[in-house]
Design an enzyme around this catalytic site. Sequence first.
Site, mmCIF file in Angstrom:
data_model
loop_
_atom_site.group_PDB
_atom_site.id
_atom_site.type_symbol
_atom_site.label_atom_id
_atom_site.label_comp_id
_atom_site.label_asym_id
_atom_site.label_seq_id
_atom_site.Cartn_x
_atom_site.Cartn_y
_atom_site.Cartn_z
ATOM 1 N N GLU A 1 29.238 48.120 43.612
ATOM 2 C CA GLU A 1 28.715 49.324 42.970
ATOM 3 C C GLU A 1 28.951 49.178 41.476
ATOM 4 O OE1 GLU A 1 30.022 53.149 44.471
ATOM 5 O OE2 GLU A 1 30.033 54.009 42.444
ATOM 6 N N GLU B 1 28.822 57.549 33.830
ATOM 7 C CA GLU B 1 29.535 58.398 34.774
ATOM 8 C C GLU B 1 30.712 59.080 34.082
ATOM 9 O OE1 GLU B 1 31.085 58.260 39.384
ATOM 10 O OE2 GLU B 1 31.592 56.573 38.076
#
Length: 371
Positions: free
Chosen positions: A189, A194
Amino acid sequence: MTNTLCESTCAGMGYLYAGTEYADECYCGNTIGGSIDLTDSDCNMACAGDSTKICGGSYRLSVYRSGAVTAPLATYNIVDTYIGPSFLTGFTHQAIPDPTNGRVNYTDQAFALAENLTFVSSDTIVMRADDTTVLSPSGPGRNSVRIQSIKQYSISLTIVSVRHMPQGCATWPAFWMTSSTVPWPDAGEIDIIEGVNDESPNTSTLHTVAGCTMSNSSVIQTGTLETTDCNWQDNGNAGCGTRPNKANSYGPGLNSVGGGWYITEKSISNGINVWFWARNDPSVPASVANGASTVKISDLGEPYANFPYNNCNYNSYFGPEAIIINLTLCGDWAGNVYPSTCPKTCVDHVNQDPADFANAYWDIASVRVYE
């Protein structure tokens, strides 16, 4: 002279780039200027110390990045462009339970369009959380959007042009990549954009199966390596994350300058790398700002996040990945570090204060993928 000798010599002197020329000449530097597009055949002189390899040519440099002499710096060509309506055909809305246990209800495309949670024009897509409904504590979470690209990308360069990202207490927005076909996180990932609760700067993070780690001694980057263990089973799945030294890289700071560009490279030879330029930064490369059909890594300079494959090679820890853009609220991260400066509890704030989520939206000008 060999490419490996040149690269190791330049690296030993602290330089980012190494270049060989005329079969037996070596040059070092931290930037590449005045370059022009050439074909591979222009570099045609065998290395004086290894006749099986090419060391430039006449007024031609074979350029390598420090620590990655297995292949020259790449030139990437456009393969997919997502702008406005093409997000509706190239991505799917995922009406699924939130895997991170957020106080959201992800909606399908038809509902999102009807309720204006997703809006597209010729040059933008806007994706938002509902900002009008008071929620029942026993009912579903706040309506929101999560979209995933239909295609997956392996060795590639992805450029997202963001005009606005979700901001506010309880928000947890993410622009990231993971596999849509194998169990998470067997193909890794990559979290590109974020964060939570407006905490700046941005964090770019890798999450992998056991065995992949990073260290300050092995990365070449302008940002700060915050965590080093990429294994999702350690440290509460914190992953190995790096932050740029720019407050305007996330949340209100990013929005105040009209957004910016994030560039992510997935390379067999150079590792995984992330760059960022704010919208008002005059140093942004023209190929990035103008959405050129070709982008050269040599034009981008040093990334703020560099994840080399020292002990976690690409084929063992990563693979083809889809692009995901989503907004969740509270959940495993934003809810667990909900600050005292924010109102109420995280869940009560989401349930009771819909107007506070008026700025909880993505406005994305484009996503371009190069290979």
